[in-house]
Design a protein around this motif. Structure first.
Motif, PDB file in Angstrom:
ATOM      1  N   LEU A 121       0.861  -1.181   0.000  1.00 57.86           N
ATOM      2  CA  LEU A 121       0.000   0.000   0.000  1.00 57.86           C
ATOM      3  C   LEU A 121       0.895   1.228   0.000  1.00 57.86           C
ATOM      4  O   LEU A 121       1.740   1.394   0.880  1.00 57.86           O
ATOM      5  CB  LEU A 121      -0.914   0.029   1.230  1.00 57.86           C
ATOM      6  CG  LEU A 121      -1.752   1.311   1.403  1.00 57.86           C
ATOM      7  CD1 LEU A 121      -2.704   1.491   0.232  1.00 57.86           C
ATOM      8  CD2 LEU A 121      -2.516   1.280   2.718  1.00 57.86           C
ATOM      9  N   LEU A 181      -8.873   7.911  -0.492  1.00 50.40           N
ATOM     10  CA  LEU A 181      -8.992   6.778   0.428  1.00 50.40           C
ATOM     11  C   LEU A 181     -10.113   6.975   1.437  1.00 50.40           C
ATOM     12  O   LEU A 181     -10.716   6.001   1.901  1.00 50.40           O
ATOM     13  CB  LEU A 181      -7.641   6.595   1.153  1.00 50.40           C
ATOM     14  CG  LEU A 181      -7.521   5.446   2.127  1.00 50.40           C
ATOM     15  CD1 LEU A 181      -7.706   4.110   1.419  1.00 50.40           C
ATOM     16  CD2 LEU A 181      -6.173   5.489   2.844  1.00 50.40           C
ATOM     17  N   ARG A 205     -14.065   3.257   1.464  1.00 47.87           N
ATOM     18  CA  ARG A 205     -13.108   2.817   0.445  1.00 47.87           C
ATOM     19  C   ARG A 205     -11.865   2.220   1.076  1.00 47.87           C
ATOM     20  O   ARG A 205     -11.246   1.319   0.502  1.00 47.87           O
ATOM     21  CB  ARG A 205     -12.745   3.999  -0.457  1.00 47.87           C
ATOM     22  CG  ARG A 205     -11.844   3.633  -1.644  1.00 47.87           C
ATOM     23  CD  ARG A 205     -11.811   4.733  -2.679  1.00 47.87           C
ATOM     24  NE  ARG A 205     -13.104   4.863  -3.346  1.00 47.87           N
ATOM     25  CZ  ARG A 205     -13.427   5.860  -4.142  1.00 47.87           C
ATOM     26  NH1 ARG A 205     -12.561   6.831  -4.368  1.00 47.87           N
ATOM     27  NH2 ARG A 205     -14.611   5.918  -4.710  1.00 47.87           N
ATOM     28  N   TRP A 206     -11.469   2.716   2.266  1.00 50.74           N
ATOM     29  CA  TRP A 206     -10.287   2.125   2.884  1.00 50.74           C
ATOM     30  C   TRP A 206     -10.507   0.665   3.236  1.00 50.74           C
ATOM     31  O   TRP A 206      -9.551  -0.122   3.285  1.00 50.74           O
ATOM     32  CB  TRP A 206      -9.847   2.933   4.102  1.00 50.74           C
ATOM     33  CG  TRP A 206     -10.811   2.991   5.255  1.00 50.74           C
ATOM     34  CD1 TRP A 206     -11.718   3.949   5.507  1.00 50.74           C
ATOM     35  CD2 TRP A 206     -10.948   2.018   6.305  1.00 50.74           C
ATOM     36  NE1 TRP A 206     -12.422   3.677   6.648  1.00 50.74           N
ATOM     37  CE2 TRP A 206     -11.965   2.490   7.171  1.00 50.74           C
ATOM     38  CE3 TRP A 206     -10.317   0.819   6.605  1.00 50.74           C
ATOM     39  CZ2 TRP A 206     -12.359   1.785   8.299  1.00 50.74           C
ATOM     40  CZ3 TRP A 206     -10.704   0.124   7.744  1.00 50.74           C
ATOM     41  CH2 TRP A 206     -11.728   0.603   8.578  1.00 50.74           C
ATOM     42  N   VAL A 225      -9.699  -1.251   0.204  1.00 47.94           N
ATOM     43  CA  VAL A 225      -8.246  -1.376   0.090  1.00 47.94           C
ATOM     44  C   VAL A 225      -7.735  -2.521   0.954  1.00 47.94           C
ATOM     45  O   VAL A 225      -6.845  -3.281   0.543  1.00 47.94           O
ATOM     46  CB  VAL A 225      -7.570  -0.042   0.481  1.00 47.94           C
ATOM     47  CG1 VAL A 225      -6.053  -0.203   0.596  1.00 47.94           C
ATOM     48  CG2 VAL A 225      -7.900   1.039  -0.535  1.00 47.94           C
ATOM     49  N   ARG A 279      -5.612  -5.690  -0.488  1.00 52.56           N
ATOM     50  CA  ARG A 279      -4.293  -6.054   0.024  1.00 52.56           C
ATOM     51  C   ARG A 279      -4.266  -7.491   0.512  1.00 52.56           C
ATOM     52  O   ARG A 279      -3.270  -8.205   0.299  1.00 52.56           O
ATOM     53  CB  ARG A 279      -3.890  -5.112   1.165  1.00 52.56           C
ATOM     54  CG  ARG A 279      -3.690  -3.667   0.759  1.00 52.56           C
ATOM     55  CD  ARG A 279      -3.088  -2.879   1.916  1.00 52.56           C
ATOM     56  NE  ARG A 279      -1.726  -3.321   2.190  1.00 52.56           N
ATOM     57  CZ  ARG A 279      -1.050  -3.031   3.296  1.00 52.56           C
ATOM     58  NH1 ARG A 279      -1.639  -2.313   4.239  1.00 52.56           N
ATOM     59  NH2 ARG A 279       0.187  -3.452   3.473  1.00 52.56           N
ATOM     60  N   VAL A 326      -1.795  -1.533  -4.008  1.00 56.64           N
ATOM     61  CA  VAL A 326      -2.729  -0.415  -4.170  1.00 56.64           C
ATOM     62  C   VAL A 326      -1.978   0.887  -3.951  1.00 56.64           C
ATOM     63  O   VAL A 326      -1.213   1.031  -2.988  1.00 56.64           O
ATOM     64  CB  VAL A 326      -3.905  -0.527  -3.175  1.00 56.64           C
ATOM     65  CG1 VAL A 326      -4.861   0.651  -3.353  1.00 56.64           C
ATOM     66  CG2 VAL A 326      -4.645  -1.852  -3.366  1.00 56.64           C
ATOM     67  N   THR A 352      -2.968   4.950  -3.413  1.00 59.50           N
ATOM     68  CA  THR A 352      -4.143   5.747  -3.092  1.00 59.50           C
ATOM     69  C   THR A 352      -3.716   7.133  -2.624  1.00 59.50           C
ATOM     70  O   THR A 352      -2.527   7.380  -2.403  1.00 59.50           O
ATOM     71  CB  THR A 352      -4.984   5.059  -2.008  1.00 59.50           C
ATOM     72  OG1 THR A 352      -6.201   5.786  -1.798  1.00 59.50           O
ATOM     73  CG2 THR A 352      -4.234   4.992  -0.694  1.00 59.50           C
TER      74      THR A 352
END
Length: 885
Positions: free
Chosen positions: A25, A111, A124-125, A128, A132, A138, A140
């Protein structure tokens, strides 16, 4: 005992193991909207795509910005999921499509975004996190105000509460954090140009969230959060690789919390040090199994937590080793410990904690905190004085001690040799108390030796010639020692006093030479005079005498203590001392009834001021203190004189600069007003006296000359008004879209007609249409083209071109004239400055380029001069740079 080899920290290895198999990330972090996070992410994605990496856009929020749309075009993108909601269809990131596609790098903008109802995850996090876990890398973006722990602080600063937040652990677990940062002023300019929000939204944002103070505070938050992240990365790397610290990459403070009354004081002092260093704080308590039960460290640890420190408790038998081990593992640079009150045996053997750490913690900065329950500090050694009777009382005690030793050695040492024992108290009394006490010690020692040890004992009689010789020699040696060592003692004490006074004068000289204003200087003089004498002191400076008077008036400027102030009767003595440049007041021959004594500070130029002292009744300053005060007065007078000379020099330089500017202005006014007025007056006089006799063509030429000179005069006055408006900040550009090519062509055609010269226009890239003020831009171009034509030969080259350099639009106007000397290049934009061109000074008022700079800066651009531009050292180029729309 050798230390065991360093081993990697298990927690650090466990954290690395958790990252195995997960997708990376990367977070592009910014302080506020518009700093360029998305643009930087897209630019990096294009570079990786060109290198062969499988990069896919999951979702990018362009917000209608043309630059963002252009940057995202050409990148592979996933189709968006369409989610029906309350009669409309919302487009969101398609999580399932991303999991099925499994790109090498997936781009997800914003994010902190809240997904539409009906999505798998509300945030949205959380998408993510699932990506992951599936092994997808990702990238962001987010702003620092969306961090959950900062939402309250952001609301207090900006007055705006952020609704969408991201847990801090998401950023903490990121593999990489890249800060995208620009200055607040540049961000505000982007907002004004409409590059972030629409004009109506931008105006509201500039009045609210986008104030410069808000942006500066958010920028500091972002910088601190990234710095903390980098610090955590360094510490984690050191732990995982068993690297002994500390690495001085950043300051970290550790407070050593014991189970005593000083623990809370140590925590508070450590917090103060950490705040001063802007460093994180750790509070450590080491529990020793063999230690006796003591106080509870719990309150101090809870205080550390309330003050924002991380707390840690470990159990170890070796206290210094445990402290150093924890400090190295946490990459600490500063250790804060309490001085404590260890036992006398530990102090004698150097086994106190502070002594052990001082020897072993060579890689750390050690801070010792005084014990809060200790008594007042003992006075310095030079301030302690024995009572007069102490020497007379101690001398018999010294002789009695020597007698005790003699009695113990009686029968083992001959009685003649026992006399040598008594030389010790004689020397000690003479050195410690003086020659009189040494003489008393000699007499008592002789009587004791004779009475107790010389035969016949217990009488003062002397038995034989041998004893007589011994007694005489002993008496002579004793008296000699008493006199010489007593004098030596007095000399040593006097030398120490002189050395101390000299050291203080050296420190005071350094203090007088340090930068500071005159107020700091006179306060330092008052403090030092009070310290030397032990009396209240003040400094009086002299005001110039009033008209009709010849005596300067002394005025109080500093005192020690602050409430010390001479009364009116003492001020009469001060006036006499100022008028006669001699001491006056108590302890002198002039006005001795005054409560204060005043001593002048004199130099070769005259009197610089007075130092006042208020001695107690009957007190007289003598010896080294009097000489030290005289030396202080000499140094203080020189320092005050130097300060006055520096002030006079600064005033002189300011006057010279003002005179130079006035002379330049008057010269320019005289020349630029006289020339057109002379031409106008001559034309009018000729027409009035000989108008009827002149031909029609001559009359027309004279009228044209008068009209041309009138226009020239009007332009010059307009320049004066323009520079005044610019200096006062009264220029408010009216922005609209301007075609740069058309603007340059129009200005060049007008200048070419006026001078009868050709201007070469180089074709530029179209369209170049920034938002500028057309009238101000035309005035700038007219001035620059007029300058280029004026300073080049009649058949010389003058050209203009437009183009793009990165994100800036550029206009360049150049000529092949004599150029600008290098020493004048940085001053050509100053008002009334005229550069030296080869063998002459450039004609004109020196306002044209200054006006151009002011107008360009008002439109948000920059202007620069370059010279020479040709291989033969000739040529000048003026370059304008404006931000692209």
């Amino acid at each position: 005992m050798a230390e065991p080899p360093a081993r990697p920290d298990p927690d650090a290895l466990l954290a690395l193991a958790r990252q195995e198999g997960r997708g990376r990330l990367k977070v592009f972090l910014g302080a506020a909207p518009g700093v360029g996070k998305t643009m930087e992410m897209l630019a990096e994605a294009r570079r990786r795509l060109a290198g062969g990496t499988d990069v896919v856009v999951g979702i990018v929020e362009t917000h209608g910005r043309a630059e963002t749309m252009a940057a995202a075009s050409g990148l592979p993108a996933l189709p968006r999921a369409r989610i029906p909601y309350r009669g409309q269809v919302l487009e969101e990131f398609d999580l399932d499509a991303a999991l099925a596609r499994r790109p090498g790098i997936l781009l997800l903008d914003e994010l902190a975004h809240s997904n539409a109802p009906g999505s798998r995850h509300p945030k949205r996090w959380q998408d993510v996190q699932e990506l992951r876990d599936a092994g997808i890398e990702v990238w962001t973006t987010m702003n620092v105000q969306h961090l959950e722990s900062l939402s309250e602080a952001v609301a207090r600063i900006t007055g705006v509460r952020v609704a969408e937040t991201v847990p801090d652990r998401v950023l903490a677990e990121a593999d990489a954090v890249e800060l995208i940062d620009i200055p607040p002023a540049e961000l505000i300019e982007r907002m004004r140009q409409g590059r972030i929000y629409r004009p109506d939204q931008a105006s509201r944002a500039l009045r609210g969230f986008f104030r410069e103070g808000n942006l500066a505070a958010l920028r500091e938050m972002a910088l601190r959060r990234v710095a903390d992240r980098v610090d955590a990365d360094v510490t984690g790397y050191m732990r995982a690789n068993a690297i002994a610290g500390p690495w001085p990459a950043g300051d970290r403070v550790m407070a050593l919390v014991g189970a005593d009354a000083a623990a809370e004081t140590v925590v508070r002092e450590a917090r103060r040090i950490a705040d001063a260093l802007k460093a994180p704080l750790v509070a450590l308590h080491v529990e020793q199994p063999s230690a006796a039960p003591g106080s509870d460290p719990g309150p101090a640890l809870r205080l550390a937590e309330r003050l924002g420190a991380a707390t840690e408790t470990v159990v170890a038998a070796d206290l210094p080793a445990a402290i150093l081990r924890e400090a190295r593992s946490r990459n600490v640079t500063h250790l804060v410990i309490g001085r404590g009150r260890p036992g006398w045996w530990r102090r004698m053997t150097g086994r106190t904690l502070s002594a052990l750490l001082l020897r072993q913690a060579t890689a750390f900065t050690l801070h010792l905190v005084p014990d809060p329950v200790a008594g007042p500090p003992r006075p310095p050694a030079e301030e302690r004085r024995l009572a007069p009777w102490a020497g007379w009382a101690a001398t018999p005690a010294l002789v009695a001690a020597a007698t005790s030793i003699g009695l113990a050695a009686d029968g083992v040492v001959p009685e003649g040799a026992l006399g040598m024992v008594y030389l010790v108290p004689i020397v000690a009394a003479a050195v410690g108390f003086g020659a009189l006490q040494g003489g008393l010690a000699a007499a008592l020692s002789f009587l004791a030796w004779n009475y107790l040890f010389l035969p016949p004992r217990y009488t003062l009689a002397i038995a034989g010639p041998q004893d007589v010789v011994g007694v005489v020699v002993f008496a002579l040696v004793a008296l000699l020692l008493a006199g010489t060592t007593g004098g030596l003692g007095r000399s040593v004490r006097a030398a120490q006093a002189r050395l101390l006074g000299l050291r203080r004068l050296v420190e005071f000289s350094r203090r007088l030479g340090a930068p500071g204003d005159k107020g700091d200087l006179v306060q330092a003089i008052a403090e030092e005079a009070s310290h030397i004498t032990g009396w209240p002191a003040c400094v009086l400076l002299l005001l110039p005498p009033l008209p009709g008077e010849s005596t300067p008036e002394p005025v109080l400027r500093a005192s020690m203590p602050l409430e010390a102030e001479p009364d009116e009767a003492s001020m009469a003595a001060a006036r006499w001392a100022a008028a006669n440049r001699r001491g006056a007041g108590r302890g002198t021959d002039t006005l001795p009834a005054a409560a204060w004594q005043f001593r002048p500070m004199r130099t070769a130029r005259g009197l610089t001021g007075l130092v006042g002292l208020r001695p107690p009744d009957g007190a007289v300053l003598e010896g080294e203190a009097d000489r030290a005060l005289d030396a202080l007065l000499d140094q203080a007078a020189i320092a005050l004189e130097r300060a006055e000379l520096m002030e006079e020099r600064a005033r002189g330089e300011a006057r010279a600069e003002t005179e130079a500017l006035r002379a330049a202005l008057l010269t320019s006014l005289g020349h630029d007003l006289r020339t057109p007025l002379t031409s106008i007056r001559g034309a009018i006089a000729t027409l009035r006296t000989s108008g009827a006799a002149l031909s029609e063509a001559t009359r027309a030429d004279l009228l044209a000359t008068a009209e041309e000179e009138t226009q020239r005069l009007s332009r010059w006055i307009a320049n004066i008004l323009d520079i005044a408006r610019i200096e006062n900040g009264q220029i408010e550009p009216r922005r609209e879209t301007v075609d740069l090519a058309e603007a340059v062509e129009t200005a060049a055609a007008r200048a070419a007609r006026a001078h009868g010269r050709e201007i070469v226009l180089e074709p530029g890239t179209r369209p170049l249409a920034p938002r500028l003020d057309p009238a101000l831009l035309d005035q700038v171009l007219a001035n620059l083209l007029d300058n280029a034509l004026k300073f080049s030969a009649p058949d010389g080259h003058v050209g203009a071109r437009i183009g793009r350099e990165g994100t800036a639009l550029v206009i360049a106007i150049e000529d092949d004239g004599p150029g600008i000397p290098g020493e004048d290049l940085h001053r050509v934009f100053d008002p009334f400055f005229r550069a030296t061109r080869t063998d002459r000074v450039a004609a004109g008022s020196g306002l044209g380029l200054a006006i151009c700079r002011g107008l360009v800066q008002a439109m948000g651009g920059r202007i620069a001069a370059e010279s020479p531009t040709l291989p033969d050292g000739r040529g000048t180029r003026i370059v304008l740079r404006f931000p692209a729309a």
